[in-house]
Each structure stands twice: as structure tokens, then as C-alpha cells.
Write a protein that holds these residues in place. Structure first.
Motif, PDB file in Angstrom:
ATOM      1  N   PRO A  71       0.970  -1.232   0.036  1.00 14.72           N
ATOM      2  CA  PRO A  71      -0.021  -0.032   0.117  1.00 14.72           C
ATOM      3  C   PRO A  71       0.929   1.244  -0.018  1.00 14.72           C
ATOM      4  O   PRO A  71       2.060   1.220   0.499  1.00 14.72           O
ATOM      5  N   PRO A  72       0.432   2.630  -0.590  1.00 19.39           N
ATOM      6  CA  PRO A  72       1.153   3.549  -0.611  1.00 19.39           C
ATOM      7  C   PRO A  72       2.004   3.938   0.700  1.00 19.39           C
ATOM      8  O   PRO A  72       2.982   4.422   0.568  1.00 19.39           O
ATOM      9  N   ALA A  73       1.298   3.892   1.894  1.00 20.73           N
ATOM     10  CA  ALA A  73       2.044   4.435   3.106  1.00 20.73           C
ATOM     11  C   ALA A  73       3.096   3.495   3.278  1.00 20.73           C
ATOM     12  O   ALA A  73       3.846   4.020   4.200  1.00 20.73           O
ATOM     13  N   TYR A  98      -0.352  14.455  10.060  1.00 25.02           N
ATOM     14  CA  TYR A  98      -1.270  13.667   9.978  1.00 25.02           C
ATOM     15  C   TYR A  98      -0.769  12.346   9.794  1.00 25.02           C
ATOM     16  O   TYR A  98      -1.017  11.341  10.362  1.00 25.02           O
ATOM     17  N   GLY A  99       0.347  12.212   8.541  1.00 24.41           N
ATOM     18  CA  GLY A  99       0.864  11.044   8.290  1.00 24.41           C
ATOM     19  C   GLY A  99       1.831  10.511   9.416  1.00 24.41           C
ATOM     20  O   GLY A  99       1.676   9.397   9.564  1.00 24.41           O
ATOM     21  N   LEU A 100       2.418  11.338  10.121  1.00 24.42           N
ATOM     22  CA  LEU A 100       3.197  10.944  11.297  1.00 24.42           C
ATOM     23  C   LEU A 100       2.250  10.216  12.322  1.00 24.42           C
ATOM     24  O   LEU A 100       2.724   8.939  12.977  1.00 24.42           O
ATOM     25  N   ARG A 101       0.961  10.646  12.587  1.00 24.78           N
ATOM     26  CA  ARG A 101       0.267  10.287  13.613  1.00 24.78           C
ATOM     27  C   ARG A 101      -0.303   8.862  12.919  1.00 24.78           C
ATOM     28  O   ARG A 101      -0.420   8.160  13.721  1.00 24.78           O
ATOM     29  N   ILE A 148       8.217  16.074   2.952  1.00 25.71           N
ATOM     30  CA  ILE A 148       9.547  16.048   3.813  1.00 25.71           C
ATOM     31  C   ILE A 148       9.480  15.393   5.285  1.00 25.71           C
ATOM     32  O   ILE A 148      10.314  14.498   5.565  1.00 25.71           O
ATOM     33  N   VAL A 149       8.356  15.817   5.807  1.00 29.12           N
ATOM     34  CA  VAL A 149       8.145  15.610   7.277  1.00 29.12           C
ATOM     35  C   VAL A 149       8.419  14.125   7.221  1.00 29.12           C
ATOM     36  O   VAL A 149       8.663  13.309   8.552  1.00 29.12           O
ATOM     37  N   ARG A 150       7.901  13.312   6.495  1.00 27.36           N
ATOM     38  CA  ARG A 150       7.729  11.743   6.604  1.00 27.36           C
ATOM     39  C   ARG A 150       9.027  10.904   6.333  1.00 27.36           C
ATOM     40  O   ARG A 150       9.320   9.894   6.470  1.00 27.36           O
ATOM     41  N   LYS A 151      10.109  11.901   5.986  1.00 28.12           N
ATOM     42  CA  LYS A 151      11.372  11.215   5.629  1.00 28.12           C
ATOM     43  C   LYS A 151      11.298  10.214   4.828  1.00 28.12           C
ATOM     44  O   LYS A 151      11.720   8.812   4.998  1.00 28.12           O
TER      45      LYS A 151
ATOM     46  N   ASP B 183      -0.582   9.008   3.295  1.00 29.24           N
ATOM     47  CA  ASP B 183      -0.487   9.381   4.724  1.00 29.24           C
ATOM     48  C   ASP B 183      -0.754   8.113   5.527  1.00 29.24           C
ATOM     49  O   ASP B 183      -0.420   8.040   6.625  1.00 29.24           O
ATOM     50  N   GLY B 184      -1.248   7.048   4.849  1.00 30.15           N
ATOM     51  CA  GLY B 184      -1.469   5.844   5.909  1.00 30.15           C
ATOM     52  C   GLY B 184      -2.887   5.786   6.376  1.00 30.15           C
ATOM     53  O   GLY B 184      -2.833   5.071   7.194  1.00 30.15           O
TER      54      GLY B 184
END
Lengths: 359, 283, 313
Positions: A71-73, A98-101, A148-151, B183-184
Motif C-alpha cells: 500500500p502507498p503508505a 497527519y501522516g506521522l500520527r 519531507i516530514v515523513r522522511k 499518509d497511511g
């Protein structure tokens, strides 16, 4: 930072094949730009790398891992979209977080990453604002921040600058180039804008109708287009493509002028000449003569559109402000050193006497 | 969008004619409301006076108290019933229809166009064509006389409101969903956290429409409900009127008080209503 | 779009697991599932059962008994069926087009920005908010012969007004008149269409011809044909189901003299007064067939007169 490897990647919409078997390796830290006319599949290919579209056949590997079915994430990719795609109801902070959470990071870890990223992009003061309260350029920076934040291993850009006005586009372009340097990140950038492609890319992938037409550095693609499609697509104004034959004493134009270079036995070829590789000359020493149909004065250069005697068209790009009247007789001379030669099948032939431009 | 910008004499006369015409039409539209309102505050004799009296004199407030205390028209109870009925349906419609509308408007799946096509067919299907078996089923279960048959269907959705909401969901950019996938976020989370906040206003619009439609619903309560105490207002008013046809002033007070909550709701939210309507029919 | 047919050379290649799109597709089906169940339970199954009941003798109590086409034969020879069908057709055939024309006229009048625009819109919309029961009761009072304000006013003007709802020759026409009152929804749908016409298109039309009616006929009307179609289809379907106004004004017998007897009232009477479910179901089936044919006809002709921006959806 990771590599991206595509092996014989194909995609169908119904019975229609839109991606026709693409092999491509993007090295770690490289910035590769996909260009091509609209509908060529460049965005689809990018979305396939992101996992937003299925790969019907073939493999996608990112950082050495097969992610074809991931999956994409979970692919280690982040994407910047054409319309920013910021969550309108969330502040810039929440957009970044959002993505980090979702990835399950703890609150203080999220905060630290968001603040770091914001500092890097100089958007700290935007964090409490919602997208509605930002300018186009600010939204674009936040959108880049969210990537960027998701490295990620790989950054994907889907025509991210096409909604910005000209001045801002130049600024954002240089910012992306700077980020690429600073982060040493692998980036894939989709655009239909040649200038973006030429200025940003380490390598350009020219796509047409779901196939790769050429992969090369900007200079390679510009100076030694692999085929007629690339020759016509890259460069503005477009390369002049003149019918010619390979005669006993070299390349011969339809008009009968022999330019030298390759010898042959009358094979039909196409001679590609960039508009800036033509110079004005006298009637006696001219390779081509025509009538000026349109003259564009750009200030420091002048673009001449000619109608040739045989009915063909020719475009010349001349330095300086050349004063000519429409209908004037113009004589041009070809600088063979900057020309390309294409065989009857459209593929480039080695032209003797041309520059060696391989990087 | 008038073309004349300069306030010439001709333009001014045109404007005056326009407003005179519009006010005259407005008066025709308002007359029944007006007549209902003044009759609600008259005695029966005053209602039918000749010549016509345009204002009640004196204002008979006692009509209101007599309406609120009558045994044969339990207005307060029926008002509560209507609020419950309309409110519940509105909430259910917002929830259930947003699921289907999201699926039709934002997600791509095989068979989607077919199912949406069937939805349009269901929207065009006259209620009565499917009604008798549904009624028979409810009476077999023994739930006629309750609000279950009136409310349960909305747990699953409603063709009209799904159709209406879908237009709004289609306006949510696809990239937003893609960004959330990267973003999951799970599909459910995308619906709830990303897309639903974008359609908050349309949801309120749909809720308002559902409220008005349900408040005015007459046929279903007429068939399913038997007890006066359980009636919603429109059915209560009908029952009263058909039994006490001569008590016009009470009927009018009842009609006024039945219509008033919806009129008030509309006046407070009319911009939303108009947005909802102008999106219809674009297909 | 989902993959429908395999590409020719796909046979030799292994089929890939369609992960990304499958996740979305699964979610799509799941989100639509409650509604799919609802449509099955409350539309599809009942529709079929209605067709079945129509072929039975069924009085609610006891089991339905198969009687074939008997209910339809009974309808054929039932004067109330024919009378109500006739009334309903007249009602729909006149009420719907007249209402659309008035609504369109009002929308055109409303489609200019003045200080009072919002006020007018509100006024035209209000009747829609009035419960049909309340509205009908108010009209009964307004149109009371002799003593009602409308007749008093008309008589004062020296006219000889009809007895409206009490005159068998006038009652149906009065009902049609009443149905024109709540046209706020139609008007606002048209107005939405008018306001969606891009400003540059409207201005281009102004430049092409200074005559206003040119613009109306060649630009404005073609661009709002989708709204006309929507209002027309919905209007016809709902006009065939007119019930509340008819039963409030005419009761279950269509007083006076069956002049206001509507199809739905007869159906209601058959089902819930006489408990003749078979006959009622047969009537419902007839209505279904008529509506189906009319809708198909309208959509079929719509291709030639409805203009859709950018074609599909």
C-alpha cells in the motif's frame, strides 16, 4: 535515500494499454524528471510508483524492496500534488502531522519532526494557519513540508508548479533544486514544462504513448535526441526537421545543396537542426532560402518563421533584434556541427562531423 | 444583470415596473399565508365577515390557548412527535446517505455506475409501487402503530438525498484522498477525517431538506399510525379538520403553528437551501 | 475504471494482484452496502412482490390466492379507476407544464441583482415549506363560496366567481390552480441553472445580438434544458402521485361528484378501506408501467433537446 527500479512495468485501462512495459532505474539521490505530452502516461507512471494505481504486470522496487503490492503508505514514498491537496480543514501543523500520527509516532516525536521540517522550509509561522489563509506559494511550501516530514526514501512530484504564476514558479523551482541538494534525496518529478525538466533534472525520461522514448541527461536529450519524437518535443522553438538524402558526397537537402558529413547511397533521412544552429547568409552561400512569414521580436533574440521554396517551414532563432519585413527573402546556412540525423525509421543516426556532446 | 448602467429615466421606470410586478406576484404568493395568519386570530364569524376585514380586531389570543388545551387535537404532543420524527429522519439521512454518496462520488469500483443507475431508478419510482408489500411486512411483524416503519428505511439511505449529496462529494478533489492514502489513512478514516469535513455544509443542507420533507410527510403517518396521541402534526391537523370542519379559527391556528417552525427554520438557513437547490439537476 | 476485459496477450502473463484499486473498490462496495441492502429490501423485493400480489386475491387476513389477471379485469370495468385515471392525467397534463412555465418566468425575473432579490426568492419559496395539509385547508377557507375572501373580492369587482371546490365542473381546475402555488423548488432549480451560466457566455451573447429575446431563445434556454428535464420528470412522476391535497379537499370519494377523485386516492381506498390488496397492487402496477413508459419516452426524446455541458456527468 533509496533507488527506484521499474522492471517491465505495464498498465491497462480495460483493454487499452497505457503503460507499455517500462524499465527504469532511478539511482539514490538522483532527480529524474518525466516529461511528455499530455496523455503520455507520465502521471500514471508516477502514481503507480506511489501505489495509487495498480501495476498490472512487472515489478516496482524501492530501496531494494519489492513494493509492487505494498500500500502507498508502506512504500517509503511521499508525494507533492499539482493542486497541493492540503487537507483544507486542518492547520498546516496538522497537515504535516497527519501522516506521522497515522504511522503511530508519539506526540512529542511528531511535534519534533514537524518543527524541524517547518524550520527547514521556513514555514514555522504558517503552522497554525489553515490552507485557506495562505498564498499559493505558501501552500506549495506546506505541501512540500508534508512530504519531507515523513522522511521518505523517494519524493514524487506530480506537476507541482503548474498552478503557480510565472515568478513564483521560478522561485519554487530553485527551492526544489536546493532541497534536492540539501536532502540528497531521490526525487521523481513529473512535468510538461521543458524548462522545468531541463533545469531540475539529473536525468530526463521522455515518455510518449506509454513508452520511454529516451532517458538521458538534459544535455543528451537536447543535443542528441534518440529519435524524431524527442527531437520534436524537446526544445522551444522546436527543432527543424528537414527531409534529406545521404548522397555520395554527404547529406543532401531536397534543394540539392550538399552539406557534407555522412555519405550514402541515396537513403532518405531527416536532418534535425535547432533554430539557433541556423545563420543568416547571402544568397550564394545559402543552404536554404525562404520567405519570412512571421517575425517574433523577443528583444535579445528574434525568431523567424520562414516558408521554404519547396513549401516546407523553417524556424530560425537569431541573436539580437533583427529588423526584417514580413515577406522578405531570407537565406540561411546550416551549422552541421549542431545538427542531428535520423534514419527512415525515426531513430537517430550518428552524424559525422557533429559535436560530441555525451556527458 | 441589467444592461443599463446609467440611471437614465427609462431605466428608472423599468426598475419601478419590475419591482411593482414582483411585489404584485409576491402578494399573490403571500395571500394564503396572510389569510391563514389573520384567521387564526379571529372568531369563525369574523373570518366570514362581509366586507372582508384585513386585520383581526380584537386579536383573539384565546384561539391559541384553546388549541393547546383541546382533547381532540393534542397539539403539544403532536408537535413533540413531529420534532422527534423529523429530527430522527434528518440525522439518519445525513449518516446513511453520506456513506453511499461518498462511495458513488469519490470511490471507483466495478459496478458503481450500475448501482448508481439503480439508485436513480429508485428515485423515480413512485412510492406506492413498492409500498403495499412493505406495509404488509410491517403489519405482519406487528409494528404498525409505531414510528418504526416511518423511520427504519432511512437507516439504509434515501435515493433522493444520496443523489443530492453525491454532487457535493464529487466536488471533493481526488488528490485529497490520494494524499491521505499516502499518509497511511484507512479507507474508513479517509471518509470520516478527510472527506466528511469537506462536505459539512452540504450535510446540513441535506439535513434541512430531510427535516422539511418529513415534517410535511402525510401519507406514511396516515397509513401506519392509528392513535391521535402518536400522530405528527400534519396528520393531526388533517384529522381535526376532517372531523371539525366548521371550526375554522382553530384549524387556521393549527395550520399556522404547523407551518411556522419550518418557515422559521428556512428563514434562518435560506442561503443553505438555495445552495442545495441550485446544485440539483446538473446531473 | 475497473478492468473489464483482459488484453489480448494477457493470457500468457501472470495476472497481477490488483492491490491499490482493490482496496478502494472494497471500500466502495462497503460504503454503498447499507444502501444496496436498503434498495433490495425496500425497493427491489417489494416491487416484485407487488407484481405478485396484483395477480392474487388478498384481503390482508389469510393467504393470497392466485387469480391471474382477474384484478386487472376488475379494474378495466371499474368506473372509479377510469374516472380517477382521467382526473389524474388531466391534472398532470395541465399542472406540470403550466407550473414549469410560471417557475421559469419567475426564475428569469429573479435572475437580476437588486436590493430586494433575496426577499422575492424567499416569498416564492415559502409555499413549499407549508405542509400540504395546512396549505389545502387554507385554500378551502380562502375559496369558500359566498363567504370566502376571494369570492367576496371577485363579487365586489362585479364578477361572477365559481363555487370553486364545491362545483363539480370547477373542482378539478381549482385543484390544478392550488398545485401551482408551491413552485419554489422548481423556481430555485431554474434559478440555479440560470446563475450557473458562465458570465462570459452571457456577455458574448450580449455582444452577438442586442435583442434580449435572442439571448433567451438561443443561449439561456438551451443552457438550462438539464433543469427543465429534471423538473419535468420529477413533476410528472409526482403529479401522478398527488394524494394529500386530493384527500384533504375531496376525502376518499373525491367530492364533489368524484371531480377530485385522484388515482392515489382510489388506490388508497382499495388497499386501506376495502383491504383489497390485490386490486390495489394491480393499480400500483399499472401506475408503474405508465410512469416507466413516460419516463423512458422523456429520456429518449431528451437526447435531442437537452444540452449537457461536457457530455457525461
Amino acid at each position: 535515500m533509496g533507488t527506484v527500479q521499474l522492471s517491465n512495468v505495464r498498465k491497462f485501462y480495460g483493454a487499452l494499454e497505457v503503460i507499455k512495459g517500462i524499465d527504469l532505474t532511478v539511482e539514490a539521490g538522483e532527480l529524474v524528471v518525466f516529461v511528455g505530452p499530455s496523455g503520455c502516461g507520465k502521471s500514471t507512471l508516477l502514481r503507480m510508483i506511489a501505489g495509487l494505481e495498480d501495476v498490472d504486470y512487472g515489478r516496482v522496487e524501492i530501496a531494494g524492496k519489492d513494493v509492487t503490492d505494498a500500500p502507498p503508505a508502506q512504500r517509503g514514498v511521499a508525494m507533492v500534488f499539482q493542486n497541493y491537496a492540503l487537507y483544507p480543514h486542518m492547520t498546516a501543523y496538522d497537515n504535516l502531522a497527519y501522516g506521522l500520527r497515522r504511522a503511530g509516532l508519539r506526540r512529542d516525536a511528531v511535534d519534533q519532526r514537524v518543527q524541524e521540517t517547518a524550520a527547514l522550509l521556513q514555514i514555522s509561522e504558517l503552522l497554525p494557519r489553515k490552507p485557506k489563509a495562505m498564498s499559493g506559494g505558501q501552500r506549495q511550501r506546506v505541501a512540500i513540508g508534508r512530504a519531507i516530514v515523513r522522511k521518505p526514501e523517494v519524493f514524487l512530484f506530480d506537476e507541482p508548479l503548474s498552478n503557480l504564476d510565472a515568478a513564483l514558479r521560478v522561485e519554487m523551482r530553485s527551492q526544489i533544486a536546493r532541497l534536492h541538494q540539501e536532502l540528497a534525496a531521490t526525487m521523481i518529478f513529473v512535468t510538461h514544462d521543458q524548462v522545468e525538466a531541463m533545469t531540475l533534472a539529473d536525468r530526463i525520461v521522455v515518455l510518449n504513448a506509454g513508452r520511454v522514448e529516451q532517458i538521458g541527461t538534459p544535455r543528451e536529450v537536447y543535443h542528441s535526441p534518440a529519435n524524431l519524437f524527442v527531437a520534436g518535443f524537446i526544445g522551444s522553438p522546436a527543432m527543424n526537421l528537414l527531409p534529406a538524402t545521404l548522397g555520395p558526397s554527404g547529406v543532401a537537402l531536397v534543394s540539392g545543396h550538399v552539406l557534407g558529413g555522412q555519405k550514402g547511397e541515396g537513403e532518405a533521412v531527416t536532418l534535425g537542426v535547432r533554430p539557433d544552429r541556423l545563420t543568416l547568409t547571402s544568397a550564394e552561400s545559402a543552404h536554404l532560402s525562404g520567405e519570412a512569414k512571421l517575425i517574433e521580436h523577443l528583444g535579445d533574440e528574434t525568431i523567424l518563421h520562414l516558408r521554404l521554396a519547396d513549401g516546407g517551414a523553417l524556424t530560425m532563432k537569431l541573436h539580437g533584434d533583427i529588423l526584417l519585413k514580413i515577406g522578405a527573402r531570407v537565406h540561411a546556412r546550416i551549422d552541421l556541427a549542431g545538427a542531428c540525423l535520423f534514419g527512415a525509421n525515426g531513430r537517430a543516426l550518428r552524424l559525422e562531423g557533429a559535436h560530441e556532446t555525451k556527458a | 444583470m441589467s444592461k443599463q448602467r446609467k440611471p437614465s429615466a427609462g431605466a428608472r421606470i423599468g426598475m419601478l415596473t419590475y419591482h411593482a410586478l414582483m411585489l404584485a406576484i409576491s402578494a399573490v404568493f403571500l395571500l394564503p399565508f396572510y389569510w391563514m395568519t389573520i384567521s387564526a386570530f379571529k372568531t369563525n364569524a369574523e373570518i366570514f365577515s362581509d366586507p372582508v376585514t384585513w386585520l383581526p380586531d380584537p386579536i383573539r389570543w384565546e384561539n391559541m390557548t384553546s388549541l393547546l388545551t383541546r382533547e381532540d387535537f393534542p397539539f403539544v404532543q403532536q408537535f413533540v412527535n413531529s420534532v422527534f420524527y423529523a429530527g430522527t429522519v434528518a440525522v439518519l439521512v445525513c449518516l446513511s446517505c453520506s456513506l453511499a454518496a461518498y462511495s458513488f462520488g469519490c470511490l471507483r469500483w466495478r459496478g458503481r455506475n450500475l448501482v448508481f443507475g439503480l439508485t436513480v431508478c429508485a428515485l423515480l419510482m413512485p412510492t406506492i409501487v413498492t409500498f403495499l408489500p412493505i406495509y404488509l411486512a410491517w403489519s405482519k411483524i406487528g409494528l404498525t402503530g409505531t414510528y418504526w416503519p416511518l423511520i427504519t428505511p432511512f437507516l439504509f439511505g434515501d435515493a433522493f438525498f444520496i443523489f443530492m449529496l453525491r454532487q457535493f462529494f464529487m466536488g471533493v478533489p481526488r488528490e485529497l484522498l490520494d494524499a491521505a492514502r499516502l499518509d497511511g489513512a484507512s479507507e474508513f478514516r479517509i471518509w470520516w477525517q478527510i472527506v466528511m469535513p469537506q462536505v459539512r455544509t452540504p450535510l446540513i443542507i441535506v439535513g434541512l431538506f430531510a427535516t422539511v420533507y418529513t415534517w410535511n410527510e402525510f401519507f406514511l403517518p396516515l397509513i401506519y399510525l392509528q392513535d391521535r396521541q402518536a400522530f405528527p402534526l400534519s396528520l393531526g391537523l388533517f384529522t381535526f379538520q376532517s372531523q371539525r370542519a366548521v371550526e375554522w379559527s382553530v384549524s387556521m391556528m393549527g395550520a399556522l403553528l404547523t407551518a411556522l417552525p419550518m418557515v422559521a427554520l428556512f428563514l434562518f438557513t435560506q442561503r443553505l437551501f438555495q445552495r442545495g437547490l441550485s446544485s440539483i439537476g446538473l446531473k | 475504471m475497473p478492468i473489464t476485459s483482459a488484453p489480448p496477450e494477457a493470457a500468457v502473463l501472470p495476472r497481477r494482484n490488483r492491490k491499490a484499486e482493490r482496496g478502494e473498490a472494497r471500500a466502495g462496495v462497503l460504503f454503498a452496502l447499507p444502501w444496496i441492502i436498503g434498495m433490495t429490501l425496500f425497493v427491489a423485493i417489494p416491487l416484485v412482490v407487488t407484481f405478485y400480489i396484483a395477480q392474487t386475491k388478498f384481503q390482508i387476513i389469510g393467504a393470497p390466492k392466485w387469480v391471474g389477471m382477474q384484478n386487472y379485469e376488475a379494474l378495466w370495468s371499474d368506473p372509479a379507476f377510469w374516472k380517477s385515471a382521467q382526473n389524474t392525467l388531466i391534472f398532470g397534463a395541465i399542472s406540470v407544464p403550466v407550473k414549469l412555465i410560471i417557475a421559469l418566468g419567475l426564475a428569469l425575473l429573479l435572475n437580476r441583482a437588486t436590493a430586494l432579490s433575496g426577499f422575492y426568492r424567499t416569498i416564492f419559496y415559502l409555499p413549499f415549506l407549508m405542509p400540504a395539509v395546512a396549505g389545502s385547508v387554507v385554500f378551502m377557507l380562502l375559496l369558500t363560496p359566498n363567504a370566502g375572501p376571494v369570492n367576496i373580492a371577485l363579487e365586489a369587482m362585479g364578477l361572477n366567481p365559481p363555487d370553486w371546490l364545491l362545483d363539480p365542473n370547477a373542482a378539478l381546475w381549482t385543484l390544478i390552480l392550488l398545485s401551482l402555488w408551491p413552485l419554489g423548488v422548481e423556481t430555485l432549480v431554474f434559478l440555479g441553472g440560470l446563475q450557473n451560466i458562465p458570465k462570459d457566455v452571457s456577455e458574448a451573447a450580449d455582444l452577438d445580438s442586442p435583442k434580449r429575446w435572442h439571448k433567451l431563445v438561443w443561449i439561456t434556454l438551451p443552457l438550462i434544458t438539464p433543469m427543465v428535464l429534471f423538473n419535468l420528470v420529477i413533476g410528472i412522476i409526482y403529479s401522478f402521485q398527488v394524494f394529500t391535497q386530493a384527500i384533504v379537499i375531496g376525502g376518499t370519494t373525491g367530492t364533489p361528484a368524484e371531480a377530485t377523485l385522484m388515482y392515489m386516492v382510489v388506490l388508497y381506498r382499495a388497499a386501506f378501506r376495502y383491504f383489497n390488496m390485490g386490486l390495489a397492487a394491480a393499480m400500483a402496477t399499472v401506475l408503474f408501467v405508465v410512469v416507466l413508459i413516460l419516463t423512458l419516452l422523456i429520456f429518449k426524446t431528451a437526447r435531442s433537446w437537452v444540452h449537457y455541458e461536457g457530455g457525461e456527468i
